[in-house]
Scaffold this motif. Sequence first.
Motif, PDB file in Angstrom:
ATOM      1  N   HIS A 113      -0.450 -67.478  18.351  1.00 42.74           N
ATOM      2  CA  HIS A 113       0.688 -67.094  18.807  1.00 42.74           C
ATOM      3  C   HIS A 113       1.892 -66.969  17.562  1.00 42.74           C
ATOM      4  O   HIS A 113       1.645 -67.929  16.672  1.00 42.74           O
ATOM      5  CB  HIS A 113       1.604 -68.119  19.642  1.00 42.74           C
ATOM      6  CG  HIS A 113       0.961 -68.450  20.858  1.00 42.74           C
ATOM      7  ND1 HIS A 113      -0.251 -67.631  21.500  1.00 42.74           N
ATOM      8  CD2 HIS A 113       0.903 -69.526  21.807  1.00 42.74           C
ATOM      9  CE1 HIS A 113      -0.560 -68.113  22.466  1.00 42.74           C
ATOM     10  NE2 HIS A 113       0.048 -69.362  22.954  1.00 42.74           N
ATOM     11  N   TRP A 114       2.634 -66.188  17.551  1.00 45.16           N
ATOM     12  CA  TRP A 114       3.400 -65.785  16.646  1.00 45.16           C
ATOM     13  C   TRP A 114       5.001 -65.730  17.218  1.00 45.16           C
ATOM     14  O   TRP A 114       5.220 -64.972  18.211  1.00 45.16           O
ATOM     15  CB  TRP A 114       3.428 -64.437  15.815  1.00 45.16           C
ATOM     16  CG  TRP A 114       2.207 -64.588  14.930  1.00 45.16           C
ATOM     17  CD1 TRP A 114       1.621 -65.192  13.720  1.00 45.16           C
ATOM     18  CD2 TRP A 114       0.825 -63.910  15.351  1.00 45.16           C
ATOM     19  NE1 TRP A 114       0.490 -64.978  13.253  1.00 45.16           N
ATOM     20  CE2 TRP A 114      -0.332 -64.256  14.351  1.00 45.16           C
ATOM     21  CE3 TRP A 114       0.443 -63.575  16.616  1.00 45.16           C
ATOM     22  CZ2 TRP A 114      -1.210 -63.641  14.519  1.00 45.16           C
ATOM     23  CZ3 TRP A 114      -0.921 -63.041  16.802  1.00 45.16           C
ATOM     24  CH2 TRP A 114      -1.916 -63.363  15.841  1.00 45.16           C
ATOM     25  N   VAL A 115       6.231 -66.661  16.605  1.00 42.35           N
ATOM     26  CA  VAL A 115       7.243 -66.510  17.449  1.00 42.35           C
ATOM     27  C   VAL A 115       8.277 -66.515  16.136  1.00 42.35           C
ATOM     28  O   VAL A 115       8.212 -67.133  15.347  1.00 42.35           O
ATOM     29  CB  VAL A 115       7.578 -67.984  18.094  1.00 42.35           C
ATOM     30  CG1 VAL A 115       8.791 -67.993  18.872  1.00 42.35           C
ATOM     31  CG2 VAL A 115       6.357 -68.046  19.282  1.00 42.35           C
ATOM     32  N   ALA A 120       9.588 -69.248  24.716  1.00 40.02           N
ATOM     33  CA  ALA A 120       8.501 -68.067  24.465  1.00 40.02           C
ATOM     34  C   ALA A 120       7.107 -68.722  24.057  1.00 40.02           C
ATOM     35  O   ALA A 120       6.245 -68.038  24.348  1.00 40.02           O
ATOM     36  CB  ALA A 120       9.163 -67.619  22.946  1.00 40.02           C
ATOM     37  N   GLY A 121       6.919 -69.728  23.405  1.00 37.34           N
ATOM     38  CA  GLY A 121       5.883 -70.452  23.226  1.00 37.34           C
ATOM     39  C   GLY A 121       5.214 -70.707  24.494  1.00 37.34           C
ATOM     40  O   GLY A 121       3.791 -70.263  24.559  1.00 37.34           O
ATOM     41  N   ASP A 122       5.592 -71.263  25.267  1.00 32.46           N
ATOM     42  CA  ASP A 122       4.984 -71.792  26.632  1.00 32.46           C
ATOM     43  C   ASP A 122       4.553 -70.415  27.500  1.00 32.46           C
ATOM     44  O   ASP A 122       3.380 -70.361  27.792  1.00 32.46           O
ATOM     45  CB  ASP A 122       6.123 -72.459  27.563  1.00 32.46           C
ATOM     46  CG  ASP A 122       5.678 -73.907  27.411  1.00 32.46           C
ATOM     47  OD1 ASP A 122       5.050 -74.426  26.464  1.00 32.46           O
ATOM     48  OD2 ASP A 122       6.312 -74.847  28.198  1.00 32.46           O
ATOM     49  N   TYR A 123       5.451 -69.506  27.405  1.00 23.94           N
ATOM     50  CA  TYR A 123       4.891 -68.220  28.241  1.00 23.94           C
ATOM     51  C   TYR A 123       3.647 -67.568  27.696  1.00 23.94           C
ATOM     52  O   TYR A 123       2.959 -67.192  28.252  1.00 23.94           O
ATOM     53  CB  TYR A 123       6.104 -67.313  28.354  1.00 23.94           C
ATOM     54  CG  TYR A 123       6.070 -66.584  29.725  1.00 23.94           C
ATOM     55  CD1 TYR A 123       6.781 -67.083  30.931  1.00 23.94           C
ATOM     56  CD2 TYR A 123       5.433 -65.163  29.810  1.00 23.94           C
ATOM     57  CE1 TYR A 123       6.533 -66.306  32.047  1.00 23.94           C
ATOM     58  CE2 TYR A 123       5.366 -64.541  30.845  1.00 23.94           C
ATOM     59  CZ  TYR A 123       6.009 -65.232  32.084  1.00 23.94           C
ATOM     60  OH  TYR A 123       5.836 -64.516  33.315  1.00 23.94           O
ATOM     61  N   LEU A 124       3.958 -67.435  26.166  1.00 20.68           N
ATOM     62  CA  LEU A 124       2.727 -66.836  25.723  1.00 20.68           C
ATOM     63  C   LEU A 124       1.687 -67.670  25.897  1.00 20.68           C
ATOM     64  O   LEU A 124       0.261 -67.052  25.844  1.00 20.68           O
ATOM     65  CB  LEU A 124       3.169 -66.908  24.090  1.00 20.68           C
ATOM     66  CG  LEU A 124       3.979 -65.975  23.479  1.00 20.68           C
ATOM     67  CD1 LEU A 124       4.133 -66.005  21.986  1.00 20.68           C
ATOM     68  CD2 LEU A 124       3.528 -64.524  23.634  1.00 20.68           C
ATOM     69  N   THR A 125       1.454 -69.031  26.000  1.00 19.88           N
ATOM     70  CA  THR A 125       0.188 -69.627  26.502  1.00 19.88           C
ATOM     71  C   THR A 125      -0.325 -68.959  27.591  1.00 19.88           C
ATOM     72  O   THR A 125      -1.437 -69.114  27.842  1.00 19.88           O
ATOM     73  CB  THR A 125       0.637 -71.123  26.481  1.00 19.88           C
ATOM     74  OG1 THR A 125       1.023 -71.728  25.137  1.00 19.88           O
ATOM     75  CG2 THR A 125      -0.307 -72.063  27.098  1.00 19.88           C
ATOM     76  N   PHE A 126       0.759 -68.999  28.679  1.00 22.59           N
ATOM     77  CA  PHE A 126       0.212 -68.214  30.055  1.00 22.59           C
ATOM     78  C   PHE A 126      -0.335 -67.018  29.832  1.00 22.59           C
ATOM     79  O   PHE A 126      -1.297 -66.622  30.199  1.00 22.59           O
ATOM     80  CB  PHE A 126       1.458 -68.446  31.012  1.00 22.59           C
ATOM     81  CG  PHE A 126       1.168 -67.399  32.047  1.00 22.59           C
ATOM     82  CD1 PHE A 126       0.309 -67.987  33.287  1.00 22.59           C
ATOM     83  CD2 PHE A 126       1.929 -66.330  32.279  1.00 22.59           C
ATOM     84  CE1 PHE A 126       0.158 -67.033  34.131  1.00 22.59           C
ATOM     85  CE2 PHE A 126       1.706 -65.508  33.326  1.00 22.59           C
ATOM     86  CZ  PHE A 126       0.950 -65.893  34.489  1.00 22.59           C
ATOM     87  N   VAL A 127       0.363 -66.272  28.917  1.00 27.25           N
ATOM     88  CA  VAL A 127      -0.122 -64.794  28.841  1.00 27.25           C
ATOM     89  C   VAL A 127      -1.320 -64.871  28.121  1.00 27.25           C
ATOM     90  O   VAL A 127      -2.276 -63.911  28.693  1.00 27.25           O
ATOM     91  CB  VAL A 127       0.898 -64.082  27.875  1.00 27.25           C
ATOM     92  CG1 VAL A 127       0.376 -62.744  27.437  1.00 27.25           C
ATOM     93  CG2 VAL A 127       2.265 -64.000  28.681  1.00 27.25           C
TER      94      VAL A 127
END
Length: 350
Positions: A30-32, A252-259
């Motif tokens: 992930h990149w944020v 953003a980090g949590d949602y990217l984990t789901f994605v």
Amino acid sequence: MEKLQALADRLVADGEVPGAVVGMTDGREHWVGSAGAVGNDSVFRVSSMTKPLAAVIALRLVESGVLGLQDPVERWLPELAGQRVVRRLDGPVDDTVPVERAATVEDLLTMRLGFGFAFEVESCPVAELAGELGFGPPRPSSVALDPDRWIARFGELPLMDQPGQVWRYELAYAVLGVLLARASGVDLPELFRRELLDPLGMGDTGFVVPEHARGRLARSFVGTDVFDDAATSEWLVPPVFPHAGGGLVSTAGDYLTFVAALMNGELVRPDLAAAMVTDQLTAEQRSGPSAQIFLDGGGWGYGVQVVGDRYGWGGGLGTLWYSKGGIGAVLMTQVLPPSPATVAAFVEAL
């Protein structure tokens, strides 16, 4: 990621939003990044970006045999048995016809329940009667009824359309949340925790801002007016009605984990995952008034908009997610509503 960071910087510099967080994942990393008055780990009200998680939970219950896509919803929601359909959207609520078939679990996932926003008429009496069911800006106080009283109230109303015929945003996902809780035997927040949030390590996501994350909640705006202040936020206390269509907060980090988990096929079996990101609508349904406004020429799968090989969805309080070609991206702001230019720029940057 450079394009996304540039978008965040421009949104803040142009004064369109006070702060923005952007993120990208290839399913492994992930990149944020952030700009303005928020940080990489700020918590946002993701509103309708709750729907994809609710859809995944429904499909997980299908996979485990608890639900079937063609099961009638009245199996778990007997309050909806015997609902009728108004003869005309702008007509009297007591001028009705019988339903041709019962609504199904799939009708809820595809928002073809037969109830939602009626943009094609100036006045819709049955929609006006449904005001206490939570139409309007996505906030916890918009629904004062608990799930049992909410579904009982909805069951007293006639539908707008025959189930399965018309795509209407968005009340079907409120109904879906009540059904998921009843079918699983646990309340909706606990079901989200068990099925997705705890297994994926999404510790900043929930129907209420976690205690440890309260200092990171972003302020929310409608234009330049404060919609929900962080210090007194409605999302700091558990909602009376946990809304599967729009109740979550996340980062953003949590949602990217789901994605990433969705892209990697970790959440549901392949056939269900494929169906989720496949357009389920007919050409006529895609051209309906609600679809024209919300889908803008795209289709709808289970909880996501589908446009070619791109899928995802946004939240009315200023958040967006799309995946395409093995890359997923999110944009987190808190200004209602997201401008069309912002949506277009985000999609172009993906």
